[in-house]
Structure formats: structure tokens, C-alpha cells
Design a protein around this motif. Structure first.
Motif, PDB file in Angstrom:
ATOM      1  N   LYS A 139       0.913  -1.328   0.058  1.00 18.03           N
ATOM      2  CA  LYS A 139       0.136   0.060  -0.200  1.00 18.03           C
ATOM      3  C   LYS A 139       0.795   1.309   0.186  1.00 18.03           C
ATOM      4  CE  LYS A 139      -4.068  -2.152   2.268  1.00 18.03           C
ATOM      5  NZ  LYS A 139      -5.106  -1.747   3.473  1.00 18.03           N
ATOM      6  N   TRP A 140       2.044   1.073  -0.387  1.00 13.26           N
ATOM      7  CA  TRP A 140       3.004   2.199  -0.051  1.00 13.26           C
ATOM      8  C   TRP A 140       2.622   3.360  -1.204  1.00 13.26           C
ATOM      9  CZ3 TRP A 140       6.943   3.962  -3.912  1.00 13.26           C
ATOM     10  CH2 TRP A 140       6.884   3.112  -5.037  1.00 13.26           C
ATOM     11  N   LEU A 141       2.117   2.967  -2.228  1.00  7.50           N
ATOM     12  CA  LEU A 141       1.717   4.186  -3.543  1.00  7.50           C
ATOM     13  C   LEU A 141       0.882   5.061  -2.984  1.00  7.50           C
ATOM     14  CD1 LEU A 141       1.714   1.835  -6.573  1.00  7.50           C
ATOM     15  CD2 LEU A 141       3.376   3.599  -5.949  1.00  7.50           C
ATOM     16  N   ASP A 142      -0.110   4.606  -2.138  1.00 10.84           N
ATOM     17  CA  ASP A 142      -1.289   5.517  -1.719  1.00 10.84           C
ATOM     18  C   ASP A 142      -0.822   6.174   0.081  1.00 10.84           C
ATOM     19  OD1 ASP A 142      -2.884   4.494  -3.647  1.00 10.84           O
ATOM     20  OD2 ASP A 142      -3.461   2.781  -2.628  1.00 10.84           O
ATOM     21  N   ALA A 143       0.291   5.938   0.369  1.00  7.08           N
ATOM     22  CA  ALA A 143       0.742   6.361   1.649  1.00  7.08           C
ATOM     23  C   ALA A 143       1.323   7.906   1.473  1.00  7.08           C
ATOM     24  CB  ALA A 143       1.593   5.442   2.293  1.00  7.08           C
ATOM     25  N   THR A 144       0.429   8.964   1.302  1.00  7.85           N
ATOM     26  CA  THR A 144       0.791  10.190   1.210  1.00  7.85           C
ATOM     27  C   THR A 144       0.225  11.112   2.356  1.00  7.85           C
ATOM     28  OG1 THR A 144      -1.040  10.643  -0.228  1.00  7.85           O
ATOM     29  CG2 THR A 144       0.802   9.689  -1.360  1.00  7.85           C
ATOM     30  N   PHE A 145       1.014  12.267   2.394  1.00  5.56           N
ATOM     31  CA  PHE A 145       0.629  13.257   3.380  1.00  5.56           C
ATOM     32  C   PHE A 145       1.266  14.732   3.040  1.00  5.56           C
ATOM     33  CE2 PHE A 145       4.457  11.588   5.057  1.00  5.56           C
ATOM     34  CZ  PHE A 145       5.297  12.615   5.391  1.00  5.56           C
ATOM     35  N   THR A 146       0.608  15.702   3.357  1.00  2.00           N
ATOM     36  CA  THR A 146       1.267  17.028   2.974  1.00  2.00           C
ATOM     37  C   THR A 146       2.141  17.479   4.129  1.00  2.00           C
ATOM     38  OG1 THR A 146      -0.648  18.291   3.916  1.00  2.00           O
ATOM     39  CG2 THR A 146      -0.670  17.545   1.477  1.00  2.00           C
ATOM     40  N   ARG A 147       2.866  18.392   3.880  1.00  2.00           N
ATOM     41  CA  ARG A 147       3.797  19.174   5.131  1.00  2.00           C
ATOM     42  C   ARG A 147       2.692  19.775   5.971  1.00  2.00           C
ATOM     43  NH1 ARG A 147       7.992  23.413   3.474  1.00  2.00           N
ATOM     44  NH2 ARG A 147       8.989  21.705   2.320  1.00  2.00           N
ATOM     45  N   GLU A 148       1.497  20.294   5.546  1.00  2.00           N
ATOM     46  CA  GLU A 148       0.684  20.698   6.347  1.00  2.00           C
ATOM     47  C   GLU A 148       0.145  20.087   7.412  1.00  2.00           C
ATOM     48  OE1 GLU A 148       0.771  21.552   3.236  1.00  2.00           O
ATOM     49  OE2 GLU A 148       1.523  23.520   3.301  1.00  2.00           O
ATOM     50  N   MET A 149      -0.217  18.683   6.640  1.00  2.00           N
ATOM     51  CA  MET A 149      -0.691  17.852   7.935  1.00  2.00           C
ATOM     52  C   MET A 149       0.015  17.131   8.621  1.00  2.00           C
ATOM     53  SD  MET A 149      -2.388  15.374   4.799  1.00  2.00           S
ATOM     54  CE  MET A 149      -2.855  14.099   5.611  1.00  2.00           C
ATOM     55  N   LEU A 150       1.505  17.098   8.371  1.00  2.00           N
ATOM     56  CA  LEU A 150       2.450  16.717   9.241  1.00  2.00           C
ATOM     57  C   LEU A 150       2.516  17.683  10.423  1.00  2.00           C
ATOM     58  CD1 LEU A 150       4.516  14.663  10.370  1.00  2.00           C
ATOM     59  CD2 LEU A 150       6.051  15.540   8.591  1.00  2.00           C
ATOM     60  N   GLU A 151       2.808  18.908  10.215  1.00  2.00           N
ATOM     61  CA  GLU A 151       2.822  19.969  10.874  1.00  2.00           C
ATOM     62  C   GLU A 151       1.731  20.160  12.012  1.00  2.00           C
ATOM     63  OE1 GLU A 151       3.460  24.073   9.235  1.00  2.00           O
ATOM     64  OE2 GLU A 151       5.424  23.168   8.273  1.00  2.00           O
ATOM     65  N   GLN A 152       0.466  19.995  11.364  1.00  2.00           N
ATOM     66  CA  GLN A 152      -0.817  19.941  12.160  1.00  2.00           C
ATOM     67  C   GLN A 152      -0.795  18.867  13.165  1.00  2.00           C
ATOM     68  OE1 GLN A 152      -2.861  22.253  12.804  1.00  2.00           O
ATOM     69  NE2 GLN A 152      -4.225  21.155  13.942  1.00  2.00           N
ATOM     70  N   SER A 153      -0.304  17.552  12.817  1.00  2.00           N
ATOM     71  CA  SER A 153      -0.335  16.529  13.749  1.00  2.00           C
ATOM     72  C   SER A 153       0.773  16.673  14.889  1.00  2.00           C
ATOM     73  CB  SER A 153      -0.053  15.316  12.863  1.00  2.00           C
ATOM     74  OG  SER A 153      -1.135  15.048  12.107  1.00  2.00           O
ATOM     75  N   VAL A 154       1.840  17.501  14.537  1.00  2.00           N
ATOM     76  CA  VAL A 154       2.894  17.462  15.507  1.00  2.00           C
ATOM     77  C   VAL A 154       2.314  18.518  16.450  1.00  2.00           C
ATOM     78  CG1 VAL A 154       5.150  18.421  15.984  1.00  2.00           C
ATOM     79  CG2 VAL A 154       4.775  16.835  13.924  1.00  2.00           C
ATOM     80  N   ARG A 155       1.649  19.431  16.049  1.00  2.00           N
ATOM     81  CA  ARG A 155       1.134  20.344  16.807  1.00  2.00           C
ATOM     82  C   ARG A 155      -0.105  19.966  17.967  1.00  2.00           C
ATOM     83  NH1 ARG A 155       0.391  23.642  13.161  1.00  2.00           N
ATOM     84  NH2 ARG A 155       2.196  24.899  13.634  1.00  2.00           N
ATOM     85  N   GLU A 156      -0.913  19.028  17.293  1.00  2.00           N
ATOM     86  CA  GLU A 156      -2.064  18.272  17.931  1.00  2.00           C
ATOM     87  C   GLU A 156      -1.500  17.575  19.213  1.00  2.00           C
ATOM     88  OE1 GLU A 156      -4.581  16.572  14.992  1.00  2.00           O
ATOM     89  OE2 GLU A 156      -5.723  18.527  14.600  1.00  2.00           O
ATOM     90  N   HIS A 157      -0.335  16.612  18.924  1.00  2.00           N
ATOM     91  CA  HIS A 157       0.270  15.863  19.620  1.00  2.00           C
ATOM     92  C   HIS A 157       0.841  16.468  21.064  1.00  2.00           C
ATOM     93  CE1 HIS A 157       2.811  12.625  21.088  1.00  2.00           C
ATOM     94  NE2 HIS A 157       4.064  13.166  20.917  1.00  2.00           N
ATOM     95  N   ILE A 158       1.456  17.775  20.718  1.00  2.00           N
ATOM     96  CA  ILE A 158       2.061  18.403  21.731  1.00  2.00           C
ATOM     97  C   ILE A 158       1.277  19.342  22.510  1.00  2.00           C
ATOM     98  CG2 ILE A 158       3.767  20.431  22.359  1.00  2.00           C
ATOM     99  CD1 ILE A 158       5.335  19.794  19.624  1.00  2.00           C
ATOM    100  N   ASN A 159       0.137  19.993  21.876  1.00  2.00           N
ATOM    101  CA  ASN A 159      -0.740  20.610  22.549  1.00  2.00           C
ATOM    102  C   ASN A 159      -1.950  19.790  23.191  1.00  2.00           C
ATOM    103  OD1 ASN A 159       0.573  23.200  22.241  1.00  2.00           O
ATOM    104  ND2 ASN A 159      -0.649  23.329  20.131  1.00  2.00           N
ATOM    105  N   GLY A 160      -2.274  18.823  22.280  1.00  2.00           N
ATOM    106  CA  GLY A 160      -3.495  18.104  22.842  1.00  2.00           C
ATOM    107  C   GLY A 160      -2.956  16.810  23.740  1.00  2.00           C
ATOM    108  N   PHE A 161      -1.858  16.450  23.749  1.00  2.00           N
ATOM    109  CA  PHE A 161      -1.280  15.208  24.667  1.00  2.00           C
ATOM    110  C   PHE A 161      -0.370  15.559  25.657  1.00  2.00           C
ATOM    111  CE2 PHE A 161       1.673  11.617  24.887  1.00  2.00           C
ATOM    112  CZ  PHE A 161       0.830  10.927  25.799  1.00  2.00           C
ATOM    113  N   VAL A 162       0.740  15.966  24.809  1.00  2.00           N
ATOM    114  CA  VAL A 162       2.152  16.261  25.831  1.00  2.00           C
ATOM    115  C   VAL A 162       1.807  17.395  26.989  1.00  2.00           C
ATOM    116  CG1 VAL A 162       4.569  16.918  25.921  1.00  2.00           C
ATOM    117  CG2 VAL A 162       3.631  15.847  24.071  1.00  2.00           C
ATOM    118  N   ARG A 163       1.186  18.542  26.605  1.00  2.00           N
ATOM    119  CA  ARG A 163       1.035  19.601  27.413  1.00  2.00           C
ATOM    120  C   ARG A 163       0.084  19.145  28.611  1.00  2.00           C
ATOM    121  NH1 ARG A 163       3.992  24.098  25.776  1.00  2.00           N
ATOM    122  NH2 ARG A 163       4.212  24.312  23.396  1.00  2.00           N
TER     123      ARG A 163
END
Length: 267
Positions: A139-163
Motif C-alpha cells: 500500500k506504499w503508493l497510496d501512503a501520502t501526506f502534506t507538510r501541513e498535515m504533518l505540522e498539524q499532527s505534531v502540533r496536536e500531539h504537543i498541545n493535545g497530549f504532551v502539555r
């Protein structure tokens, strides 16, 4: 295959981690075409010798065709140099990773923490959120994301979980301290450096408009190494055994007593 040809092939594989004999997605280098011919014509004994040579340097040489995985042209072959989980590869320098992630401050621990956390979050985008198992390399051909998606996921991880964690229960975790010290610009900066590193290392392919796709090499390495590296740290839901709840690993790495030694060791 002569010793000279074997040396050329090993040098090319160590640098680029892949040799294709033909491709519809990219133009091939002249050296790559020549080396692919040598590999196709190599005897079983020659290939076994090359595999042993690569194994001694911490790699497995894996040969795939269109019968093995989609994305490979009809009649084509791809030779991949995948890292071995049971062997420390001396050619992959964690010091260089730390320098690329945080060259200004020289904080090696912080750099490794940021890389590890973003690496886990990017796997969450490639696997968990697609209900994809780690062994589903096809399924590697369909495994895509955008830079914005990754940034948002990192932000949600820090603000919604870590903090929201109680710092008193974390035993002075370096991971917690590094992530909660983020002031707003760190996420975009570290995400870009992470993506550049992953593209340079052949783990991601940048397509267009900041869209990134998992490379076949990455899919193969996850399939080959998951059981020995990430699986022991994870709890798989019994009602969805194929899913990969990678995101909770951020908590595991944050609360382990040997954080400093663990950061980056699974990568």
C-alpha cells in the motif's frame, strides 16, 4: 560479477539505497543502468556474496519485481538496501542526524527527540490513520501526506497530549521538557528539517505542492523490522488487529527511564 563490479554496486547502494533497471517515475543514472545489468546477469553465488557483504555492513539486500509489489514496472527489478534491526549500521551516523535537525544550537538530545517524535507521527499518518498494518508494504503508493498535515499532527500531539500530562509523573523527562518548550516556530522548522532528511535518506519521495509519499524502501524496512523494533512497545487493539496505534508510542518514549539512550535507536 568481478570484485571491482561488486565494489561499484555496494558503493552505489550505500549512497542511494536503491538500484532500478527501469522506471516510469524517474530517469535513471547511467551508472545505475549499468549496475542493474550486472545484477541481472549475476550468478546465484555472486548474489549470495554481495548479500553477505551488505549484511556485514548492517544491511539486507532485497530484490523485488512487479510480482512482489505494485509500483514496479512490468519485467523490472528493484534492488533495495534495507537496514537490519539486529545489527548496528556504522554507516548511519546519529551525529549527522542531530546536526541536520538542530545545527544552530548543537543540542544533540533535543534534535534526536524532535526527530523521533516527528518520525512516529509521520508513521501514524502512513499507517494508523489509514488502518494499514506494518506488513502491508504493497500500500506504499497510496501512503501520502502534506507538510501541513504533518505540522498539524505534531502540533496536536504537543498541545493535545504532551502539555496535558502531569510533569510530576514523568520523572524529569527530557522529552517532555523539550516538546513543551516549543514556542510556535519550532514545529514548522523541525518538520521541514525532518522531511528534508527523510527525502535525502530515500525514506520519502517529494511529489509536488509539498506532498510526500512513503518510498518503497521505507515500506520494506518497516515490514522487515517492525516486529523487532516497534512491536514490543505497542498494544494492538484486539478488535482491530491489523491497525497500528503508533501515536501512543510518544508516551512510552516519554516515560521510559532510558530515554536518552532510546532516542533514535529504533529509526
Amino acid at each position: 560479477m568481478t570484485p571491482y563490479e561488486m565494489g561499484r554496486i555496494s558503493a552505489f547502494l550505500i549512497k542511494y539505497r536503491k538500484i532500478e533497471d527501469k522506471s516510469d517515475r524517474r530517469s535513471l543514472q547511467r551508472d545505475e543502468k549499468d549496475l542493474a545489468v550486472i545484477l541481472r546477469e549475476a550468478s546465484i553465488e555472486n548474489m549470495r556474496d554481495l548479500e553477505e557483504l551488505m549484511s556485514g555492513q548492517g544491511f539486507s539486500l532485497i530484490t523485488l519485481s512487479s510480482f512482489d509489489v505494485p509500483g514496479i514496472g512490468h519485467g523490472a527489478r528493484v534492488y533495495l538496501l534495507a537496514r537490519r534491526a539486529d545489527s548496528l549500521c556504522p554507516l548511519l551516523d546519529m551525529g549527522r542526524l542531530a546536526e541536520r535537525m538542530d545545527s544552530a544550537s548543537g543540542r544533540a538530545t533535543a534534535a534526536k527527540i524532535w526527530f523521533t517524535q516527528i518520525w512516529l507521527i509521520h508513521l501514524d499518518l502512513l499507517y494508523t490513520q489509514r488502518d494499514r498494518g506494518p506488513h502491508e508494504r504493497h500500500k506504499w503508493l497510496d501512503a501520502t501526506f502534506t507538510r501541513e498535515m504533518l505540522e498539524q499532527s505534531v502540533r496536536e500531539h504537543i498541545n493535545g497530549f504532551v502539555r496535558r500530562l502531569n510533569p510530576a509523573e514523568l520523572a524529569s523527562s527530557d522529552v517532555y521538557e523539550v516538546l513543551t518548550s516549543e514556542k510556535g516556530a519550532d514545529i514548522a522548522r523541525y518538520t521541514k528539517r525532518f522531511l528534508d532528511l527523510m527525502c535525502d535518506g530515500g525514506m520519502l519521495d517529494e511529489r509536488s505542492d509539498a506532498v510526500y509519499r512513503q518510498s518503497l524502501l521505507s515500506a520494506v524496512e518497516i515490514k522487515e523490522n517492525f516486529d523487532r523494533t516497534l512491536a514490543p512497545l505497542m498494544v494492538v487493539s484486539s478488535d482491530r488487529p491489523s491497525s497500528v496505534p503508533i501515536a501512543p508510542l510518544g508516551h512510552n518514549l516519554m516515560t521510559r527511564p532510558d530515554d536518552n539512550e532510546m532516542q533514535g535507536s529504533e529509526l
